[in-house]
Design a protein around this motif. Structure first.
Motif, PDB file in Angstrom:
ATOM      1  N   PHE A 113     -46.449  38.744 -37.262  1.00 16.55           N
ATOM      2  CA  PHE A 113     -45.874  39.385 -35.986  1.00 16.55           C
ATOM      3  C   PHE A 113     -44.328  39.597 -36.425  1.00 16.55           C
ATOM      4  O   PHE A 113     -43.438  38.884 -36.751  1.00 16.55           O
ATOM      5  CB  PHE A 113     -46.056  38.966 -34.609  1.00 16.55           C
ATOM      6  N   ASP A 114     -43.834  41.023 -36.089  1.00 17.08           N
ATOM      7  CA  ASP A 114     -42.348  41.461 -35.962  1.00 17.08           C
ATOM      8  C   ASP A 114     -41.924  40.809 -34.693  1.00 17.08           C
ATOM      9  O   ASP A 114     -41.848  41.656 -33.613  1.00 17.08           O
ATOM     10  CB  ASP A 114     -42.378  42.600 -36.163  1.00 17.08           C
ATOM     11  N   GLY A 115     -41.635  39.555 -34.333  1.00 17.20           N
ATOM     12  CA  GLY A 115     -41.222  38.892 -33.255  1.00 17.20           C
ATOM     13  C   GLY A 115     -41.233  37.703 -33.454  1.00 17.20           C
ATOM     14  O   GLY A 115     -41.454  37.152 -34.181  1.00 17.20           O
ATOM     15  N   ASN A 116     -41.414  36.970 -32.253  1.00 14.46           N
ATOM     16  CA  ASN A 116     -41.362  35.590 -32.202  1.00 14.46           C
ATOM     17  C   ASN A 116     -42.603  34.757 -31.576  1.00 14.46           C
ATOM     18  O   ASN A 116     -43.653  35.796 -31.381  1.00 14.46           O
ATOM     19  CB  ASN A 116     -40.278  35.004 -31.076  1.00 14.46           C
ATOM     20  N   GLY A 117     -42.758  33.599 -32.058  1.00 12.06           N
ATOM     21  CA  GLY A 117     -44.068  32.883 -31.607  1.00 12.06           C
ATOM     22  C   GLY A 117     -43.699  31.531 -30.739  1.00 12.06           C
ATOM     23  O   GLY A 117     -43.273  31.914 -29.441  1.00 12.06           O
ATOM     24  N   TYR A 118     -43.364  30.635 -31.237  1.00 14.78           N
ATOM     25  CA  TYR A 118     -43.112  29.330 -30.406  1.00 14.78           C
ATOM     26  C   TYR A 118     -41.658  29.421 -30.253  1.00 14.78           C
ATOM     27  O   TYR A 118     -41.393  28.755 -29.223  1.00 14.78           O
ATOM     28  CB  TYR A 118     -43.389  28.095 -31.345  1.00 14.78           C
ATOM     29  N   LEU A 119     -40.636  30.247 -30.925  1.00 21.22           N
ATOM     30  CA  LEU A 119     -39.398  30.277 -30.357  1.00 21.22           C
ATOM     31  C   LEU A 119     -39.368  31.427 -29.166  1.00 21.22           C
ATOM     32  O   LEU A 119     -39.035  32.589 -29.246  1.00 21.22           O
ATOM     33  CB  LEU A 119     -38.751  30.845 -31.698  1.00 21.22           C
ATOM     34  N   HIS A 120     -39.500  30.666 -28.115  1.00 23.73           N
ATOM     35  CA  HIS A 120     -39.635  31.620 -26.762  1.00 23.73           C
ATOM     36  C   HIS A 120     -39.392  30.500 -25.461  1.00 23.73           C
ATOM     37  O   HIS A 120     -39.747  29.278 -25.797  1.00 23.73           O
ATOM     38  CB  HIS A 120     -40.847  32.047 -26.703  1.00 23.73           C
ATOM     39  N   PRO A 121     -38.789  30.837 -24.643  1.00 28.06           N
ATOM     40  CA  PRO A 121     -38.547  30.029 -23.460  1.00 28.06           C
ATOM     41  C   PRO A 121     -39.672  29.293 -22.962  1.00 28.06           C
ATOM     42  O   PRO A 121     -39.548  28.207 -22.438  1.00 28.06           O
ATOM     43  CB  PRO A 121     -37.956  30.998 -22.364  1.00 28.06           C
ATOM     44  N   VAL A 141     -42.168  36.417 -36.927  1.00 30.38           N
ATOM     45  CA  VAL A 141     -40.984  36.728 -37.912  1.00 30.38           C
ATOM     46  C   VAL A 141     -39.901  37.681 -37.349  1.00 30.38           C
ATOM     47  O   VAL A 141     -40.207  38.733 -37.275  1.00 30.38           O
ATOM     48  CB  VAL A 141     -41.175  37.081 -39.481  1.00 30.38           C
ATOM     49  N   ALA A 142     -38.679  37.340 -36.699  1.00 32.73           N
ATOM     50  CA  ALA A 142     -37.977  38.163 -36.224  1.00 32.73           C
ATOM     51  C   ALA A 142     -36.855  38.526 -36.874  1.00 32.73           C
ATOM     52  O   ALA A 142     -35.976  37.421 -37.364  1.00 32.73           O
ATOM     53  CB  ALA A 142     -37.340  37.777 -34.764  1.00 32.73           C
ATOM     54  N   LYS A 143     -36.339  39.748 -36.817  1.00 35.66           N
ATOM     55  CA  LYS A 143     -35.031  40.131 -37.519  1.00 35.66           C
ATOM     56  C   LYS A 143     -33.831  39.678 -36.762  1.00 35.66           C
ATOM     57  O   LYS A 143     -32.646  39.686 -37.400  1.00 35.66           O
ATOM     58  CB  LYS A 143     -35.036  41.511 -38.012  1.00 35.66           C
ATOM     59  N   SER A 144     -33.915  39.479 -35.495  1.00 32.20           N
ATOM     60  CA  SER A 144     -32.679  38.961 -34.925  1.00 32.20           C
ATOM     61  C   SER A 144     -33.036  37.870 -34.040  1.00 32.20           C
ATOM     62  O   SER A 144     -34.009  37.709 -33.691  1.00 32.20           O
ATOM     63  CB  SER A 144     -32.349  40.179 -33.746  1.00 32.20           C
ATOM     64  N   TYR A 145     -32.073  36.970 -33.784  1.00 26.97           N
ATOM     65  CA  TYR A 145     -32.144  35.728 -33.113  1.00 26.97           C
ATOM     66  C   TYR A 145     -32.397  35.771 -31.827  1.00 26.97           C
ATOM     67  O   TYR A 145     -31.437  36.420 -30.785  1.00 26.97           O
ATOM     68  CB  TYR A 145     -30.995  34.969 -33.464  1.00 26.97           C
ATOM     69  N   TYR A 146     -33.269  35.181 -31.139  1.00 28.71           N
ATOM     70  CA  TYR A 146     -33.440  35.272 -29.751  1.00 28.71           C
ATOM     71  C   TYR A 146     -32.779  33.913 -28.972  1.00 28.71           C
ATOM     72  O   TYR A 146     -33.574  32.702 -29.347  1.00 28.71           O
ATOM     73  CB  TYR A 146     -34.937  35.117 -29.295  1.00 28.71           C
ATOM     74  N   LYS A 147     -31.725  33.990 -28.540  1.00 26.75           N
ATOM     75  CA  LYS A 147     -31.169  32.791 -28.132  1.00 26.75           C
ATOM     76  C   LYS A 147     -31.702  32.261 -26.854  1.00 26.75           C
ATOM     77  O   LYS A 147     -31.869  33.001 -25.868  1.00 26.75           O
ATOM     78  CB  LYS A 147     -29.687  33.165 -27.972  1.00 26.75           C
TER      79      LYS A 147
END
Length: 235
Positions: A113-121, A141-147
């Motif tokens: 996916f063009d996005g996040n998985g486990y890297l999420h609040p 797999v995200a192109k920008s970092y989700y802080k």
């Protein structure tokens, strides 16, 4: 599990409750052998306004992991009925994703996916949430970092395949991965049914010389722009 059709009628609190209930069911272990993966699907969506309604096209591109050739492409268009709320992207995108998956002739062994998985609040990005419906391993797999919680990522070494773990509250949630020397990193997180090291290994197998993102999602991204233009110009 909530039916996709019900997403239109649920509150943000209910969305959060669903995510937290699924969180404990994520399996961060390798449930498959690498040699079992042959067909990999990339998924992406593109949005626009049509007749005062938010509309999107969802594209899937499936490649053969060995030859890197495209073996199937599909797309579907539909209205987006769930509002944009940070952290709840899957409730907007899952209806179209699952609609198009039903049309596939080839059944993918893995979804990217063009996005996040486990890297999420709540460890429930689109790649993870979708896995419970797709019942297949998945990677975000995200192109920008989700802080999250103010945690910055550590820049990996400038060499192909170098990565650093993203640790939030003493838990490894993803990785900053340099797919090619001299390019900015992408952010990889497990969707479901594998360890982070396996996810990174697979993404490196899927990266082409011409792109720093995996080929399945790169092709899907290209397709979404093409199909969005087609639908906008052929109302």
């Amino acid at each position: 599990m909530e039916y996709i059709e019900d997403f239109l009628f649920i509150s943000e609190d209910k969305c959060k409750k669903i995510q937290l209930e699924l969180k404990d069911k994520v399996e961060l272990k390798n449930n498959f052998k690498l040699e079992d993966i042959k067909y990999v699907a990339g998924i992406d969506l593109a949005y626009w306004m049509e007749n005062e309604k938010e509309t999107a096209v969802c594209c899937i591109t499936i490649i053969d992991i060995d030859t890197k050739e495209i073996v199937e492409e599909a797309n579907t268009k539909g209205d987006i009925t769930f509002p944009y709320i940070a952290g709840y992207l899957s409730f907007r995108e899952l209806p179209l994703i699952l609609e198009i998956v039903k049309k596939l002739k080839i059944q993918p062994d893995l979804y990217v996916f063009d996005g996040n998985g486990y890297l999420h609040p709540r460890n429930m990005g689109i790649a993870t949430h979708a896995s419970f419906y797709l019942k297949k391993p998945s990677i975000g797999v995200a192109k920008s970092y989700y802080k999250i919680d103010g945690v910055e990522f550590v820049m990996p070494e400038d060499k192909e395949g170098a990565y650093t773990e993203i640790v939030i509250e003493n838990k490894v949630c993803g990785a900053s991965l340099r797919t090619h020397k001299g390019v900015k990193p992408v952010f990889v997180s497990v969707g479901n049914y594998m360890k982070l090291e396996r996810a990174v290994e697979i993404i490196m197998l899927l990266v082409g010389k011409e792109s720093h993102i995996p080929l399945p999602t790169r092709y899907a991204d290209i397709a979404t722009h093409k199909m969005r233009d087609f639908y906008k110009n052929n109302k």
